[in-house]
Write a protein that holds these residues in place. Structure first.
Motif, PDB file in Angstrom:
ATOM      1  N   SER A 173       0.745  -1.216   0.020  1.00 18.76           N
ATOM      2  CA  SER A 173       0.134   0.052  -0.045  1.00 18.76           C
ATOM      3  C   SER A 173       0.809   1.418  -0.020  1.00 18.76           C
ATOM      4  O   SER A 173       1.730   1.320   1.027  1.00 18.76           O
ATOM      5  N   HIS A 174       0.549   2.007  -1.225  1.00 17.86           N
ATOM      6  CA  HIS A 174       1.443   3.447  -1.034  1.00 17.86           C
ATOM      7  C   HIS A 174       0.539   4.456  -1.463  1.00 17.86           C
ATOM      8  O   HIS A 174      -0.036   4.655  -2.751  1.00 17.86           O
ATOM      9  N   ARG A 175       0.240   5.324  -0.291  1.00 24.63           N
ATOM     10  CA  ARG A 175      -0.556   6.560  -0.587  1.00 24.63           C
ATOM     11  C   ARG A 175       0.390   7.758  -0.810  1.00 24.63           C
ATOM     12  O   ARG A 175       1.178   7.976   0.199  1.00 24.63           O
ATOM     13  N   VAL A 176       0.525   8.146  -1.906  1.00 27.46           N
ATOM     14  CA  VAL A 176       1.464   9.031  -2.527  1.00 27.46           C
ATOM     15  C   VAL A 176       1.224  10.434  -2.804  1.00 27.46           C
ATOM     16  O   VAL A 176       0.244  10.472  -3.435  1.00 27.46           O
ATOM     17  N   SER A 177       1.755  11.667  -2.220  1.00 26.46           N
ATOM     18  CA  SER A 177       1.445  12.848  -2.734  1.00 26.46           C
ATOM     19  C   SER A 177       1.864  13.381  -3.879  1.00 26.46           C
ATOM     20  O   SER A 177       2.974  12.995  -4.368  1.00 26.46           O
ATOM     21  N   SER A 178       1.334  14.247  -4.906  1.00 30.14           N
ATOM     22  CA  SER A 178       1.408  14.738  -6.124  1.00 30.14           C
ATOM     23  C   SER A 178       1.710  16.098  -5.864  1.00 30.14           C
ATOM     24  O   SER A 178       1.923  16.835  -6.920  1.00 30.14           O
ATOM     25  N   ARG A 179       1.539  16.868  -4.741  1.00 28.54           N
ATOM     26  CA  ARG A 179       1.716  18.067  -4.375  1.00 28.54           C
ATOM     27  C   ARG A 179       2.946  18.748  -5.027  1.00 28.54           C
ATOM     28  O   ARG A 179       2.716  19.941  -5.514  1.00 28.54           O
ATOM     29  N   LYS A 180       4.036  18.285  -4.706  1.00 24.47           N
ATOM     30  CA  LYS A 180       5.341  18.875  -5.141  1.00 24.47           C
ATOM     31  C   LYS A 180       5.247  19.032  -6.763  1.00 24.47           C
ATOM     32  O   LYS A 180       5.924  20.098  -7.290  1.00 24.47           O
ATOM     33  N   THR A 181       4.719  17.741  -7.316  1.00 22.83           N
ATOM     34  CA  THR A 181       4.773  17.959  -8.874  1.00 22.83           C
ATOM     35  C   THR A 181       3.694  19.015  -9.284  1.00 22.83           C
ATOM     36  O   THR A 181       4.176  19.811 -10.196  1.00 22.83           O
ATOM     37  N   GLU A 182       2.962  19.165  -8.726  1.00 24.88           N
ATOM     38  CA  GLU A 182       1.712  20.017  -9.020  1.00 24.88           C
ATOM     39  C   GLU A 182       2.377  21.542  -8.837  1.00 24.88           C
ATOM     40  O   GLU A 182       1.899  22.444  -9.626  1.00 24.88           O
ATOM     41  N   ASN A 183       2.776  21.494  -7.661  1.00 21.87           N
ATOM     42  CA  ASN A 183       3.546  22.987  -7.296  1.00 21.87           C
ATOM     43  C   ASN A 183       4.517  23.501  -8.555  1.00 21.87           C
ATOM     44  O   ASN A 183       5.006  24.624  -8.470  1.00 21.87           O
ATOM     45  N   LEU A 184       5.129  22.618  -9.134  1.00 24.50           N
ATOM     46  CA  LEU A 184       6.029  22.799 -10.392  1.00 24.50           C
ATOM     47  C   LEU A 184       5.056  23.793 -11.423  1.00 24.50           C
ATOM     48  O   LEU A 184       5.821  24.622 -12.290  1.00 24.50           O
ATOM     49  N   GLY A 185       3.766  23.525 -11.220  1.00 19.42           N
ATOM     50  CA  GLY A 185       3.041  24.236 -12.631  1.00 19.42           C
ATOM     51  C   GLY A 185       2.478  23.228 -13.441  1.00 19.42           C
ATOM     52  O   GLY A 185       1.876  23.639 -14.679  1.00 19.42           O
ATOM     53  N   PHE A 186       2.766  21.870 -13.218  1.00 19.87           N
ATOM     54  CA  PHE A 186       2.413  20.806 -13.915  1.00 19.87           C
ATOM     55  C   PHE A 186       0.780  20.449 -13.680  1.00 19.87           C
ATOM     56  O   PHE A 186       0.459  20.573 -12.617  1.00 19.87           O
ATOM     57  N   ASN A 187       0.156  20.570 -14.854  1.00 21.40           N
ATOM     58  CA  ASN A 187      -1.252  20.308 -14.732  1.00 21.40           C
ATOM     59  C   ASN A 187      -1.614  18.826 -15.101  1.00 21.40           C
ATOM     60  O   ASN A 187      -1.445  18.212 -16.197  1.00 21.40           O
ATOM     61  N   PHE A 188      -2.173  17.903 -14.266  1.00 20.71           N
ATOM     62  CA  PHE A 188      -2.547  16.524 -14.508  1.00 20.71           C
ATOM     63  C   PHE A 188      -3.910  16.885 -15.308  1.00 20.71           C
ATOM     64  O   PHE A 188      -5.026  17.462 -14.987  1.00 20.71           O
ATOM     65  N   LYS A 189      -3.872  15.833 -16.722  1.00 19.93           N
ATOM     66  CA  LYS A 189      -5.175  15.947 -17.538  1.00 19.93           C
ATOM     67  C   LYS A 189      -6.093  15.161 -16.717  1.00 19.93           C
ATOM     68  O   LYS A 189      -7.322  15.355 -17.022  1.00 19.93           O
ATOM     69  N   TYR A 190      -5.539  13.989 -16.203  1.00 15.67           N
ATOM     70  CA  TYR A 190      -6.601  12.904 -15.512  1.00 15.67           C
ATOM     71  C   TYR A 190      -6.299  13.058 -14.265  1.00 15.67           C
ATOM     72  O   TYR A 190      -5.257  12.015 -13.558  1.00 15.67           O
ATOM     73  N   HIS A 191      -6.871  13.921 -13.529  1.00 16.54           N
ATOM     74  CA  HIS A 191      -7.234  13.969 -12.083  1.00 16.54           C
ATOM     75  C   HIS A 191      -7.707  12.694 -11.130  1.00 16.54           C
ATOM     76  O   HIS A 191      -7.037  12.157 -10.015  1.00 16.54           O
ATOM     77  N   HIS A 192      -8.642  12.194 -11.890  1.00 15.41           N
ATOM     78  CA  HIS A 192      -9.500  11.310 -11.019  1.00 15.41           C
ATOM     79  C   HIS A 192      -9.654   9.942 -11.935  1.00 15.41           C
ATOM     80  O   HIS A 192      -9.513  10.024 -13.253  1.00 15.41           O
ATOM     81  N   LEU A 193      -9.901   8.903 -11.408  1.00 11.04           N
ATOM     82  CA  LEU A 193      -9.780   7.552 -11.836  1.00 11.04           C
ATOM     83  C   LEU A 193     -10.835   7.256 -13.090  1.00 11.04           C
ATOM     84  O   LEU A 193     -10.358   6.933 -13.951  1.00 11.04           O
ATOM     85  N   GLN A 194     -12.098   7.722 -12.924  1.00 12.30           N
ATOM     86  CA  GLN A 194     -12.910   7.504 -13.602  1.00 12.30           C
ATOM     87  C   GLN A 194     -12.656   8.010 -15.137  1.00 12.30           C
ATOM     88  O   GLN A 194     -12.887   7.617 -16.246  1.00 12.30           O
ATOM     89  N   LYS A 195     -12.446   9.312 -14.991  1.00 14.66           N
ATOM     90  CA  LYS A 195     -12.075  10.027 -16.214  1.00 14.66           C
ATOM     91  C   LYS A 195     -10.788   9.436 -16.889  1.00 14.66           C
ATOM     92  O   LYS A 195     -10.611   9.289 -18.276  1.00 14.66           O
TER      93      LYS A 195
END
Length: 311
Positions: free
Chosen positions: A274-296
């Motif tokens: 089990s690994h619950r991992v943060s994306s915050r540092k990556t997002e703080n770079l200004g990178f925008n995830f196109k696919y934020h949620h699993l269903q999408k």
């Protein structure tokens, strides 16, 4: 002159997507392959042979290259015999050693190496929320592999080369990898969660992963970053979401850990850690995830009720 990027592992599942994203941005690609039949000689996509185990490399691969994207390494999705565990580790460390020594000996002007890593470096936990500055390394086989892999990448800084490590989560693709292995039994009515189903799965759509590598190159970013979408899910949620998109019921009870250990041996860790991992540092770079949620993400990969999961 267009920037040239040298990619190791370019013919693999992730490598192909990253190469495609680089070409779309106008970069020229040199790539290293251990298979001579996979060598192309196109203007923007040129292959070169290497054999890290034997210390062989076509040095022309470095001509006019300023950035390396390193994805080299044997698949972890094969049974972990003692000999194959050795190959999993050495295929990663030997590849990096050969690149580093060749650059050092011949003085190639590489400015930046962007290397794959994995969230398997973090210890198994149902409660922790892992950020890149977490220093305890998992005692599992994969944790030790990733630790040595990252140490080998860090050595490039001794050559005054910028180093970036991308810790990749569960990659979602409809062309191969874990998602199809999860989807296959569901497609045929045999889908089920593993163990308690509570273990966290930090995932990323393969298109977002490729775009992240290109983003890191474009912005000349160094450091360590988690490549996971902002919304991790439990294994049970993942399996249910795949079943929903495929319009298939989940009829079976959860699969016990003891059963999968019997079938897969030590490799069963991949399904139960089990690994619950943060994306915050990556997002703080200004990178925008196109696919934020699993269903999408799943709707993009399986856009309609499908019967093509045959691999």
């Amino acid at each position: 002159m267009k920037t040239k990027i040298l990619i190791t592992g370019a013919t693999g599942l992730i490598g192909q997507e990253i190469a495609k994203a680089c070409l779309e941005k106008g970069y020229k690609i040199h790539y290293l392959t251990t298979s001579k039949v996979k060598i192309s000689n196109e203007d923007n996509y040129k292959g070169f042979y290497w054999n890290p185990k034997e210390g062989e490399i076509d040095k022309s691969c470095f001509k006019n290259v300023s950035v390396i994207i390193n994805l080299a390494g044997a698949s972890i999705s094969k049974r972990w015999t003692d000999s194959y565990k050795k190959e999993i580790l050495e295929s990663r460390t030997q590849a990096l050693q050969l690149l580093k020594e060749t650059i050092k000996v011949y003085g190639f002007k590489i400015q930046h190496i962007i290397s794959a890593s994995a969230i398997g470096i973090y210890p198994d936990s149902l409660i922790n929320y892992y950020k890149e500055d977490y220093h305890e390394v998992s005692s599992s086989f994969l944790g030790q592999v990733v630790s040595q892999w990252e140490s080998a990448v860090d050595e490039f800084s001794n050559l005054k080369i910028k180093v970036t490590k991308i810790r990749i989560g569960l990659v979602l693709s409809n062309k191969g990898g874990a998602l199809l292995e999860i989807a296959k039994p569901i497609q045929f009515g045999f889908g089920a969660a593993f163990g308690s189903g509570k273990q966290w799965q930090s995932w990323i759509h393969i298109k977002d992963l490729a775009e992240l590598f290109v983003f890191i190159k474009q912005h000349n970013i160094e450091g360590t970053y988690n490549a996971v979408a902002p919304n991790p899910v439990s294994n049970k949620e993942l399996v249910k979401a795949v079943a929903k998109v495929l319009k298939k019921p989940l009829l079976l009870p959860n699969i016990p850990k003891s059963v999968m250990k019997l079938i897969l041996g030590e490799m069963h860790e991949l399904l139960f850690e089990s690994h619950r991992v943060s994306s915050r540092k990556t997002e703080n770079l200004g990178f925008n995830f196109k696919y934020h949620h699993l269903q999408k993400a799943l709707r993009d990969l399986f856009p309609f009720k499908t019967n093509y999961i045959q691999k």
